[in-house]
Design a protein around this motif. Sequence first.
Motif, short mmCIF file in Angstrom:
data_model
loop_
_atom_site.label_atom_id
_atom_site.label_comp_id
_atom_site.label_asym_id
_atom_site.label_seq_id
_atom_site.Cartn_x
_atom_site.Cartn_y
_atom_site.Cartn_z
N LEU A 149 0.81 -1.22 0.00
CA LEU A 149 0.00 0.00 0.00
C LEU A 149 0.84 1.27 0.00
O LEU A 149 0.29 2.38 0.04
CB LEU A 149 -0.97 0.01 1.19
N GLY A 150 2.16 1.13 -0.04
CA GLY A 150 2.98 2.31 -0.26
C GLY A 150 3.95 2.62 0.87
O GLY A 150 3.85 2.11 1.98
N ARG A 151 4.86 3.50 0.54
CA ARG A 151 5.96 3.87 1.43
C ARG A 151 5.64 5.20 2.09
O ARG A 151 6.00 6.27 1.60
CB ARG A 151 7.25 3.92 0.59
N ASN A 152 4.93 5.12 3.21
CA ASN A 152 4.52 6.34 3.90
C ASN A 152 5.61 6.84 4.83
O ASN A 152 6.36 6.06 5.42
CB ASN A 152 3.24 6.07 4.69
N GLY A 153 5.70 8.17 4.96
CA GLY A 153 6.65 8.76 5.90
C GLY A 153 8.02 9.06 5.33
O GLY A 153 8.90 9.50 6.07
N ALA A 154 8.22 8.83 4.02
CA ALA A 154 9.55 9.05 3.43
C ALA A 154 9.57 10.23 2.45
O ALA A 154 10.60 10.49 1.83
CB ALA A 154 10.03 7.79 2.73
N ARG A 155 8.46 10.93 2.31
CA ARG A 155 8.42 12.02 1.34
C ARG A 155 9.39 13.14 1.71
O ARG A 155 9.91 13.84 0.83
CB ARG A 155 6.99 12.57 1.25
N ARG A 156 9.64 13.31 2.99
CA ARG A 156 10.58 14.36 3.40
C ARG A 156 11.99 14.08 2.92
O ARG A 156 12.84 14.97 2.89
CB ARG A 156 10.56 14.52 4.92
N PHE A 157 12.26 12.83 2.54
CA PHE A 157 13.56 12.47 1.96
C PHE A 157 13.54 12.51 0.43
O PHE A 157 14.51 12.11 -0.21
CB PHE A 157 13.96 11.06 2.41
N LEU A 204 12.66 1.27 3.81
CA LEU A 204 11.96 2.45 4.33
C LEU A 204 10.51 2.11 4.67
O LEU A 204 9.58 2.86 4.37
CB LEU A 204 12.02 3.60 3.31
N GLY A 205 10.33 0.95 5.28
CA GLY A 205 9.03 0.57 5.80
C GLY A 205 8.07 -0.04 4.81
O GLY A 205 6.91 -0.29 5.16
N SER A 206 8.50 -0.31 3.58
CA SER A 206 7.58 -0.83 2.56
C SER A 206 8.28 -1.83 1.66
O SER A 206 9.49 -1.75 1.44
CB SER A 206 7.04 0.33 1.72
N ARG A 207 7.48 -2.78 1.13
CA ARG A 207 7.99 -3.73 0.15
C ARG A 207 7.73 -3.27 -1.28
O ARG A 207 8.05 -3.98 -2.23
CB ARG A 207 7.35 -5.10 0.39
N SER A 208 7.14 -2.09 -1.46
CA SER A 208 6.81 -1.60 -2.79
C SER A 208 8.07 -1.35 -3.62
O SER A 208 9.09 -0.88 -3.11
CB SER A 208 6.01 -0.30 -2.71
N THR A 209 7.95 -1.63 -4.92
CA THR A 209 9.04 -1.37 -5.85
C THR A 209 9.06 0.11 -6.21
O THR A 209 8.05 0.67 -6.63
CB THR A 209 8.83 -2.19 -7.14
N ASP A 217 3.70 6.82 -8.42
CA ASP A 217 5.14 7.06 -8.51
C ASP A 217 5.49 8.51 -8.80
O ASP A 217 6.60 8.81 -9.24
CB ASP A 217 5.75 6.17 -9.60
N ALA A 218 4.57 9.42 -8.55
CA ALA A 218 4.81 10.84 -8.82
C ALA A 218 5.96 11.37 -7.96
O ALA A 218 6.24 10.86 -6.87
CB ALA A 218 3.55 11.65 -8.54
N ASN A 219 6.62 12.41 -8.47
CA ASN A 219 7.63 13.09 -7.68
C ASN A 219 7.00 13.65 -6.40
O ASN A 219 5.78 13.88 -6.34
CB ASN A 219 8.26 14.24 -8.47
N THR A 220 7.82 13.91 -5.41
CA THR A 220 7.30 14.43 -4.14
C THR A 220 7.07 15.93 -4.17
O THR A 220 6.42 16.47 -3.28
CB THR A 220 8.27 14.10 -3.00
N ALA A 221 7.62 16.63 -5.17
CA ALA A 221 7.45 18.08 -5.25
C ALA A 221 7.41 18.48 -6.72
O ALA A 221 7.92 17.78 -7.60
CB ALA A 221 8.59 18.81 -4.54
N GLY A 222 6.77 19.62 -6.98
CA GLY A 222 6.70 20.14 -8.35
C GLY A 222 6.29 21.59 -8.33
O GLY A 222 5.73 22.07 -7.34
#
Length: 325
Positions: A16-24, A125-130, A261-266
Motif C-alpha cells: 500500500l505504499g511507502r509512507n513517511g519518506a516524502r521528506r527524503f 523504508l518501511g515498505s515492500r513496494s518497488t 510514482d509521482a515526484n514528491t514536489a513540483g
Amino acid sequence: MIEILASPAFNTIQDLGRNGARRFGVSTSGAMDPLALAGGNALLGNDDNAAGIEIQTFPFRLRFQTDAPFALTGADPVSTLAGSPVPSWWCTRARAGDILEIGTPRRGARVYATFGGGVDVPRVLGSRSTHLRAGFGGLEGRTLQVGDVIPVGKPSCEAGRRFDFGAAPPDVAIAGAGTADDRMLRIRLMRAGEYDLFSEEVQAKFWSTSWKISARSDRGGYRLTGARLILDAPVEMRSHGVVAGVVQVPPGGEPIIQMSDANTAGGYPKMAAVIQADLWRLGQATPGSFIVFSEVSYQDAVAAMAPVNDYLAKLRATANLYRAL
C-alpha cells in the motif's frame, strides 16, 4: 515460492505504499488500485498491507513451487490455474507445479495477484513496494522478469481452511462507483491551491471537457488531452509538495494527474485534486479511455470514503466466515 514464467514490462511487487519518506524525496509508490490489493489480502486473511504483484502488461504466467492460497482482484482478465478458469475477485488454492496464466483484461487496467502470507521480500523504508526510479524495494528495485523466484510468507490461516470463494467487485458493490459507459469514467475532485489563478473561462473548460488519458501515461502520472488550460499570464512558482491525485497544469496547458510514482514536489500550478475515494477507480483507467470531472466539497470527499471502507470491512468479515466453514 513462485517462479515467473512470462512477464512483459512494468509488472512489479507493490504493497500500500511507502509512507513517511516524502521528506527524503522518496515517493509513496504502492498499488495504483489500493482497494484491489487490500481486497485480495482480505480474501486470504492477510494484513491489508501485505505485498502482492501488480500486473499491468500481459500475458503474465507463474508457477507455484509449493501449495499456496492466492487471490486475483482488480481488472477482469481471462485467467486459468492448471488449465481451469479462475474468476476475478476470487481466491483459491494452488498445488505445487500448478501454472497460473493471466490474460489481457476485458475491463480495467491492472490485476493484483496476492498470496497467503504475502510476497516476502525485504522492507525498504518501511515498505515492500518497488520504487523503479530509485531502484529499490520489491525484487531488487526492478520489474519482474522471466526466471525470477519470489518468496511467499507463511499464510496466517490454517492449511485446512477453505479457499474457494469470491466477492463482488467494488465497481458493482459500491453505489455510485460504476461508470456511465465503458469508455467514460466520472471522477470527483476538489479545487486545489492555484485554481483561482485560472480565468473563469478556463475553469469552465476544465469541468466540461471529456479528457482522454494519453498513451504517454504511466504509474508516475496520467497525461490528459482534450483542451488546453492556459493562464492569462505566466506564473513563476516555487516547488511545492505533491501527492497522488493532484492535477497540475504545465505551461503547455494539458493537465497531468499525479499517480503512485509521482515526484514528491513540483512547481506547476495545481488545478484540483482527485478525492481519495476515487483513486482506486482512476488506477484502473486505461490509456485511451476518457474521464470527466465533477467538483465536490471537502465534506463530500470525506463522506465518500465511508462506502469504500464499508465494502472492505464487509468483504473481510464475509471471507472470515467462509474460511471458518
